[in-house]
Design an enzyme around this catalytic site. Structure first.
Site, short mmCIF file in Angstrom:
data_model
loop_
_atom_site.label_atom_id
_atom_site.label_comp_id
_atom_site.label_asym_id
_atom_site.label_seq_id
_atom_site.Cartn_x
_atom_site.Cartn_y
_atom_site.Cartn_z
N SER A 55 0.83 -1.19 0.00
CA SER A 55 0.00 0.00 0.00
C SER A 55 0.88 1.26 0.00
O SER A 55 1.60 1.51 -0.95
CB SER A 55 -0.96 -0.04 1.20
OG SER A 55 -1.90 0.99 1.14
N SER A 56 0.86 2.06 1.06
CA SER A 56 1.72 3.24 1.12
C SER A 56 3.18 2.85 0.97
O SER A 56 3.98 3.57 0.36
CB SER A 56 1.51 3.98 2.44
OG SER A 56 2.31 5.12 2.52
#
Length: 425
Positions: free
Chosen positions: A147-148
């Site tokens: 994700s991030s």
């Protein structure tokens, strides 16, 4: 903007919960996660956590494992199998950790995207510290993230191409996609998948961050779920467009296959296991796609032969004859760990006097056991009977050799190692 950050945070809390669900205890090891302080320039006050296995190689590879929003370095350590793989193969894992309230990585500010400040500088300082203290092989430096952290992996490879050999992005976006000019961490256009640039434009973004750079570009592996509602699925193709263009190849796959059910894999700039770009699309899967076994796929893409003996580097693979069966093949179920509600096992497959190009394993459970999840094999069950076959890429075993951890599973009931019958497929 605030609503966007809340939505991402909520999604990654779900992801974190699922990571705990798939995380299983690793084999006993004296090595432990260690926090390192005073590692160098650190403009955004990041924390540094390091895992050095007991059997670390003399010139080890380095994997930078970057956490998701709301996560941390220790959560990435406990919730993924990178440390277990480090125990097996002798590399070092660096777990950077964000301290800002969102626990998201800065993939939006001009400073971080240019490598002049913020998170990219801090992570690079950590890497430099590890390299100077452990004699890291400069040709075996990799990044991966969820994700991030996947976004940050794209950023790190773009900003420091001379440092990285390859990266693996699990539910990420291209470099500069999340850029903002108002100080916000969140870019709704990018997260919504509405930023659609040409491969040339995406590639130019990477090249412009490194004017004059003429060395080899890092290879990239991209994973994305078709039902991702946090970082929408169009970002999958945009990452492919960016990194294929950087490598000077087109966007027509050189190989397309299905390594397991609902996985569609394409390779660009080569058909082997280390092409310029590899992309895995997961049909019907949302933002939380990371599961046990995917790190082994990433490690293979990085360049490791995950069938070789532990602590063997990808540049110097060594396999040892096992004196396998006189003909055909054999297999052994090895219990890795167990806990109150289940247990984990890996399965070794050994070829006899002749090489095999595939295998079919069968056994019968003795007292009510069952496989609740598995990886790197196609498994069918009928009552207490189990049949498992290779998934093509892991079917070949040279004569007299053992494919260690050819596949694995999570079991219920009492932990047992049943007698396995192996037949070449």
């Amino acid at each position: 903007m605030r609503r966007g950050m809340i939505a991402l945070a909520a999604a990654v809390v779900v992801a974190a919960t699922a990571l705990v669900a798939v995380m299983m205890p690793r084999p006993a090891s004296a090595a432990s996660l260690t926090e390192i302080t005073n590692f160098g320039a650190n403009p955004s006050n990041l924390q540094m956590y390091l895992y050095v296995p007991d059997g670390v190689d003399p010139e080890p590879a380095l994997v930078v494992a970057i956490h998701y929003c709301t996560g941390s370095g220790p959560a990435m350590h406990s919730g993924t199998e990178w440390a277990q793989l480090a125990d097996q193969y002798g590399f070092i894992v660096l777990y950077p950790s964000v301290t800002r309230s969102s626990k998201c990585w800065d993939v939006s500010s001009a400073a971080s995207l240019a490598g002049t400040g913020s998170d990219t500088v801090g992570v690079k300082s950590m890497m430099d510290w590890v390299s100077s203290n452990y004699d890291v092989d400069p040709d075996q430096v990799y990044s991966t993230g969820i994700s991030s952290g996947a976004m940050m992996t794209n950023v790190m490879l773009a900003v420091y191409p001379e440092v990285f050999e390859a990266g693996a992005s699990f539910s990420g976006v291209p470099y500069t996609c999340f850029a903002t000019t108002n100080g916000s961490e969140w870019n709704s256009e990018c997260s919504g998948g509405t930023i659609n640039r040409t491969p040339q434009q995406w590639g130019d973004a990477v090249r412009s961050a490194n004017p004059g750079y003429s060395g080899p570009w890092p290879r990239m592996q991209v994973w994305h779920g078709t039902n991702d509602d946090t970082l929408r699925y169009p970002n999958f193709q945009e990452q492919i467009d960016q990194w294929t263009n950087v490598h000077g190849t087109d966007q027509t796959a050189d190989l397309s296959d299905t390594p397991q059910a609902n996985w569609n894999r394409t390779r660009y700039g080569g058909t082997g296991s280390q092409p310029a770009v590899e992309a895995i699309s997961l049909q019907g899967i949302g933002h939380n796609l990371y599961s046990w076994g995917m790190a082994s796929r990433a490690l293979e893409f990085f360049g490791y032969d995950t069938d070789v003996d532990p602590t063997t580097s990808p540049t110097d693979p060594v396999t040892t004859p096992t004196g396998g069966p006189s003909g055909g093949c054999s297999a052994v179920v090895k219990i890795v760990s167990s806990w109150n509600s289940g247990w984990q096992a890996n399965v070794d497959v050994t070829a006899g006097v002749s090489a095999i190009s595939g295998w079919r394993l069968t056994w019968t459970w003795p007292s009510g056991q069952a496989i609740t999840s598995h990886w790197n094999a196609t498994v069918t069950t009928s009552g207490s009977s189990v049949t498992a076959t290779d998934v093509d890429w892991n079917g070949s075993v040279p004569a007299g050799q053992t494919k260690t951890s050819a596949w694995g599973f999570i079991g219920s009931g009492a932990a047992v190692a049943p007698a396995v019958t192996c037949a070449p497929a």
